[in-house]
Structure formats: C-alpha cells, structure tokens
Scaffold this motif. Sequence first.
Motif, PDB file in Angstrom:
ATOM      1  N   THR A 109      11.303 -63.166 -39.751  1.00 31.32           N
ATOM      2  CA  THR A 109      12.171 -61.991 -39.905  1.00 31.32           C
ATOM      3  C   THR A 109      11.490 -60.933 -40.777  1.00 31.32           C
ATOM      4  O   THR A 109      11.508 -59.741 -40.459  1.00 31.32           O
ATOM      5  CB  THR A 109      13.510 -62.416 -40.554  1.00 31.32           C
ATOM      6  N   LYS A 110      10.893 -61.378 -41.868  1.00 28.59           N
ATOM      7  CA  LYS A 110      10.237 -60.434 -42.794  1.00 28.59           C
ATOM      8  C   LYS A 110       9.105 -59.686 -42.085  1.00 28.59           C
ATOM      9  O   LYS A 110       9.008 -58.456 -42.139  1.00 28.59           O
ATOM     10  CB  LYS A 110       9.690 -61.214 -43.990  1.00 28.59           C
ATOM     11  N   GLU A 111       8.254 -60.453 -41.375  1.00 33.98           N
ATOM     12  CA  GLU A 111       7.137 -59.815 -40.659  1.00 33.98           C
ATOM     13  C   GLU A 111       7.657 -58.901 -39.556  1.00 33.98           C
ATOM     14  O   GLU A 111       7.134 -57.816 -39.330  1.00 33.98           O
ATOM     15  CB  GLU A 111       6.229 -60.894 -40.034  1.00 33.98           C
ATOM     16  N   PHE A 112       8.692 -59.352 -38.866  1.00 31.83           N
ATOM     17  CA  PHE A 112       9.256 -58.577 -37.763  1.00 31.83           C
ATOM     18  C   PHE A 112       9.730 -57.214 -38.274  1.00 31.83           C
ATOM     19  O   PHE A 112       9.430 -56.175 -37.711  1.00 31.83           O
ATOM     20  CB  PHE A 112      10.414 -59.354 -37.126  1.00 31.83           C
ATOM     21  N   ARG A 113      10.453 -57.244 -39.390  1.00 33.66           N
ATOM     22  CA  ARG A 113      10.988 -56.005 -39.968  1.00 33.66           C
ATOM     23  C   ARG A 113       9.840 -55.072 -40.369  1.00 33.66           C
ATOM     24  O   ARG A 113       9.872 -53.870 -40.101  1.00 33.66           O
ATOM     25  CB  ARG A 113      11.829 -56.376 -41.187  1.00 33.66           C
ATOM     26  N   GLU A 114       8.806 -55.645 -40.984  1.00 32.14           N
ATOM     27  CA  GLU A 114       7.673 -54.811 -41.419  1.00 32.14           C
ATOM     28  C   GLU A 114       6.950 -54.212 -40.212  1.00 32.14           C
ATOM     29  O   GLU A 114       6.566 -53.046 -40.214  1.00 32.14           O
ATOM     30  CB  GLU A 114       6.694 -55.652 -42.260  1.00 32.14           C
ATOM     31  N   LEU A 115       6.805 -55.030 -39.166  1.00 36.33           N
ATOM     32  CA  LEU A 115       6.096 -54.553 -37.973  1.00 36.33           C
ATOM     33  C   LEU A 115       6.874 -53.439 -37.271  1.00 36.33           C
ATOM     34  O   LEU A 115       6.283 -52.453 -36.816  1.00 36.33           O
ATOM     35  CB  LEU A 115       5.860 -55.726 -37.003  1.00 36.33           C
ATOM     36  N   VAL A 116       8.198 -53.587 -37.176  1.00 36.49           N
ATOM     37  CA  VAL A 116       9.005 -52.537 -36.529  1.00 36.49           C
ATOM     38  C   VAL A 116       8.829 -51.225 -37.290  1.00 36.49           C
ATOM     39  O   VAL A 116       8.652 -50.156 -36.696  1.00 36.49           O
ATOM     40  CB  VAL A 116      10.494 -52.939 -36.455  1.00 36.49           C
ATOM     41  N   SER A 117       8.824 -51.324 -38.598  1.00 37.89           N
ATOM     42  CA  SER A 117       8.665 -50.128 -39.422  1.00 37.89           C
ATOM     43  C   SER A 117       7.280 -49.498 -39.204  1.00 37.89           C
ATOM     44  O   SER A 117       7.146 -48.287 -39.025  1.00 37.89           O
ATOM     45  CB  SER A 117       8.866 -50.525 -40.884  1.00 37.89           C
ATOM     46  N   GLU A 118       6.249 -50.344 -39.188  1.00 41.27           N
ATOM     47  CA  GLU A 118       4.882 -49.828 -39.017  1.00 41.27           C
ATOM     48  C   GLU A 118       4.695 -49.196 -37.638  1.00 41.27           C
ATOM     49  O   GLU A 118       4.115 -48.110 -37.509  1.00 41.27           O
ATOM     50  CB  GLU A 118       3.867 -50.972 -39.197  1.00 41.27           C
ATOM     51  N   VAL A 119       5.176 -49.874 -36.597  1.00 38.32           N
ATOM     52  CA  VAL A 119       5.012 -49.322 -35.238  1.00 38.32           C
ATOM     53  C   VAL A 119       5.775 -48.008 -35.128  1.00 38.32           C
ATOM     54  O   VAL A 119       5.297 -47.048 -34.506  1.00 38.32           O
ATOM     55  CB  VAL A 119       5.504 -50.320 -34.160  1.00 38.32           C
ATOM     56  N   SER A 120       6.951 -47.944 -35.758  1.00 43.79           N
ATOM     57  CA  SER A 120       7.745 -46.717 -35.684  1.00 43.79           C
ATOM     58  C   SER A 120       6.989 -45.563 -36.326  1.00 43.79           C
ATOM     59  O   SER A 120       7.010 -44.431 -35.819  1.00 43.79           O
ATOM     60  CB  SER A 120       9.089 -46.908 -36.374  1.00 43.79           C
ATOM     61  N   MET A 121       6.324 -45.840 -37.434  1.00 42.59           N
ATOM     62  CA  MET A 121       5.566 -44.772 -38.090  1.00 42.59           C
ATOM     63  C   MET A 121       4.410 -44.318 -37.195  1.00 42.59           C
ATOM     64  O   MET A 121       4.196 -43.123 -37.008  1.00 42.59           O
ATOM     65  CB  MET A 121       5.036 -45.230 -39.445  1.00 42.59           C
TER      66      MET A 121
END
Length: 209
Positions: free
Chosen positions: A26-38
């Motif tokens: 979950t932690k990695e998923f949340r970070e990845l969604v944020s990074e891809v969005s940027m």
Amino acid sequence: MKNVFVFEHPLIQHKISLLRDKNTSTKEFRELVSEVSMLMGYEVTRNIPLQEVEIETPVGVARTKVMYGKKLGIVPILRAGLGMVDGMLRLLPMAKVGHIGLYRDPETLQPVEYYCKLPVDAQERDIVVLDPMLATGGSASAAIKFIKEKGVTSIKLMCLIAAKAGIKRINADHPDVEIYCAAVDEELNDHAYIVPGLGDAGDRLFGTK
Ligand code: PRP
Ligand code: URA
C-alpha cells in the motif's frame, strides 16, 4: 479512439509496471501513484502558454518566460483520484482543487454521486479531472457532465490505466475532452474491472481490502 494521449516515457512505464504488480505494498502503491501523476502532469501542461518578461538577476536583466493564460484547476474523483492530487500539486502549487464524490454501484455498475465542490471560479479555469482508472467510463463521464453543468468549458481527463471501452465512452459523451493516460488495456471482466489493470485502485491506495 480519438483524443487519447498515451505517455510512453520510460519512467512512467516503469512505475506503471510496479503499480500493476499485486505484491506492491500500500505504501509503495501510494508513492508510485503520486510520482506517476507528477510525471504525467509535466506532459499534460506542455501547452500552457508563456509570455516574455524581464527579470533582474544579480548580474543583469534577463528576457525570460513565465506561464500565463487561464488558471488551472484539478478535480479528483473520490476516492481513488485523491491519490493523484499530491503529485499534481507538487508541480502546480497554484492550482485550485475541486472534489467530486462518485462510487460505482456494484450491482448496476452505474456511478452514484455523493459530493461535488468546485472552485468558485471553475468556469475561468482549465480543469484536469483525475482518476487512476477509466473502466466503463461511467464515473468519468458523469463527473465531466457535472463539471460542464457548472459552466466549465475546458476539461481534460488524466488517468493511469484506461480501458478501450472507457475511452470510447468518453469519446462518445464528451468529444471535446482529451484523455491522457499511461496505458490502454483491452478488456473489462464481468465486474467491469480492467484486465489486466491493477485491481481496485481505491482499495490499493487506502489499504481497505
Ligand atoms: C473506481 C475508479 C473510478 C471508477 C472507474 O472507483 O477509481 O472512479 O471505479 O470505473 P468506471 O469507469 O466503470 O466508472 P470506485 O467506484 O471503485 O470508487 P472508489 O474510488 O471510492 O474506490
Ligand atoms: N475501478 C478500479 O479501481 N479498478 C478497475 O479495474 C475498474 C474500476
């Protein structure tokens, strides 16, 4: 399919692969969604107009460029769209944030609205609607309809994974709306989940399953 822009940048593609992996936490998923969005936000804003200005540097005057024109607004579709807000705001801290609450009724698969709050001057802004998943397209289409009903005329849709069916739905309902995504998947299953997709984006972001 029209009006679809798929971002092939290696960083985006790599992170989408990690997001698809069922073993991503979950932690990695949340970070990845944020990074891809940027990273996607960088591409989505590529055509923002610039104007020349003069800036005094410590050693002279530079003729340089700053953004101008319509201001931006971002509108995440609750809940999963929330995961994309932080990445976009890191790039565009001046953007105003509206929210639209929709969930898919598990029986009918139709979107049900439970919340809508947009910036007061939304009509004067370029609005980017955020939702990681475009499956049947019902939720995004309804959200775009609500936003148009508030008088907004400039709308883009940014998602991570789009199913062909969802793209077709947005093309049909909102031919003026451009869709930006990182991957296009072929199919939906019997529960209208994208296959192979990445599963339930909201549950994976918030750890609810
Ligand atoms: C998911 C997703 C989209 C919608 C996509 O949300 O985040 O909003 O489904 O499906 P559609 O294109 O067929 O409408 P969900 O309804 O699971 O709600 P949640 O974000 O609260 O988990
Ligand atoms: N919503 C999700 O979170 N995932 C899908 O695959 C489809 C709808």
